[in-house]
Scaffold this motif. Structure first.
Motif, short mmCIF file in Angstrom:
data_model
loop_
_atom_site.label_atom_id
_atom_site.label_comp_id
_atom_site.label_asym_id
_atom_site.label_seq_id
_atom_site.Cartn_x
_atom_site.Cartn_y
_atom_site.Cartn_z
N ALA A 74 0.84 -1.21 0.00
CA ALA A 74 0.00 0.00 0.00
C ALA A 74 0.87 1.25 0.00
N ALA A 75 1.95 1.23 0.75
CA ALA A 75 2.83 2.40 0.82
C ALA A 75 3.55 2.60 -0.52
N ILE A 76 3.94 1.51 -1.17
CA ILE A 76 4.61 1.62 -2.47
C ILE A 76 3.64 2.20 -3.51
N VAL A 77 2.42 1.68 -3.54
CA VAL A 77 1.41 2.20 -4.48
C VAL A 77 1.16 3.67 -4.21
N SER A 78 1.03 4.02 -2.94
CA SER A 78 0.81 5.42 -2.57
C SER A 78 2.00 6.29 -2.99
N TRP A 79 3.22 5.78 -2.77
CA TRP A 79 4.41 6.54 -3.14
C TRP A 79 4.45 6.78 -4.65
N VAL A 80 4.17 5.73 -5.43
CA VAL A 80 4.21 5.87 -6.89
C VAL A 80 3.14 6.86 -7.35
N ALA A 81 1.91 6.70 -6.85
CA ALA A 81 0.79 7.53 -7.32
C ALA A 81 0.89 8.96 -6.83
N GLN A 82 1.18 9.14 -5.55
CA GLN A 82 1.12 10.49 -4.97
C GLN A 82 2.44 11.25 -5.05
N THR A 83 3.51 10.56 -5.09
CA THR A 83 4.80 11.25 -5.05
C THR A 83 5.48 11.23 -6.42
N PHE A 84 5.81 10.04 -6.85
CA PHE A 84 6.62 9.93 -8.05
C PHE A 84 5.89 10.41 -9.30
N LEU A 85 4.72 9.86 -9.56
CA LEU A 85 4.01 10.21 -10.80
C LEU A 85 3.64 11.69 -10.84
N GLN A 86 3.14 12.21 -9.73
CA GLN A 86 2.70 13.61 -9.75
C GLN A 86 3.85 14.56 -10.02
N LEU A 87 4.96 14.39 -9.32
CA LEU A 87 6.07 15.33 -9.50
C LEU A 87 6.80 15.13 -10.83
N VAL A 88 7.12 13.89 -11.14
CA VAL A 88 7.92 13.64 -12.35
C VAL A 88 7.09 13.86 -13.60
N LEU A 89 5.88 13.33 -13.63
CA LEU A 89 5.06 13.49 -14.83
C LEU A 89 4.67 14.94 -15.07
N LEU A 90 4.54 15.72 -14.01
CA LEU A 90 4.25 17.14 -14.18
C LEU A 90 5.28 17.80 -15.09
N SER A 91 6.55 17.58 -14.79
CA SER A 91 7.60 18.18 -15.62
C SER A 91 7.64 17.59 -17.02
#
Length: 161
Positions: A74-91
């Motif tokens: 659950a923490a990995i899914v949350s990290w990917v969705a809320q942290t990694f994808l949002q910040l990296v994909l934004l740029s």
């Protein structure tokens, strides 16, 4: 006397004077506050909308990856969705939008030059037709006909009268 009198549309002259419209032409030029806000927004957009920023965000996000791994699925899914994808994909998305805006500017300029070339060719066609009108008028005079002049009335003037 000519058979046909061409009246150029006023947009032709203004279009040639204006040139192609580009994204930079649409920026606000009003008050100092508007210009400042636009300048700041553009600087932030250029910084965040770069692949270097995407790489920096990815590295920054990787700092919290070990904690996410220890937290379970659950923490990995949350990290990917809320942290990694949002910040990296934004740029990354912003980089793509910048590329698309540059391509739109190039298409706009190409369309402008194509239209200018078409207008140039049409001017030559009009000259050719004027020469034919003169010849037809002389022929009509020799055989005793009186040509009727035709005036090119722009469509907006036909309905306003």
């Amino acid at each position: 006397m000519t058979i046909y009198q061409h009246i150029r549309h006023p947009r032709i002259a203004s279009r040639l004077a204006d040139g192609p419209i580009k994204v930079a032409d649409l920026l606000p030029r009003g008050t100092a506050v508007n210009r400042f806000n636009t300048r700041v927004a553009l600087l932030v957009t250029q910084a965040v909308g770069s692949m270097w920023c995407a790489y920096a965000f990815a590295l920054f996000d990787l700092i919290s990856l070990p904690d996410a791994i220890r937290g379970g699925t659950a923490a990995i899914v949350s990290w990917v969705a809320q942290t990694f994808l949002q910040l990296v994909l934004l740029s990354v998305i912003m980089v793509g939008q910048n590329v698309q805006a540059a391509a739109a500017d190039k298409r706009s300029e190409a369309t402008f030059h194509d239209a200018s070339a078409t207008l140039h060719e049409m001017a030559h066609v009009q000259g050719h037709l004027a020469a034919q009108d003169e010849l037809l008028t002389r022929i009509a005079e020799r055989i005793g006909l009186s040509p009727v002049p035709v005036i090119d009335t722009p469509p907006d003037e036909e309905t306003s009268g």
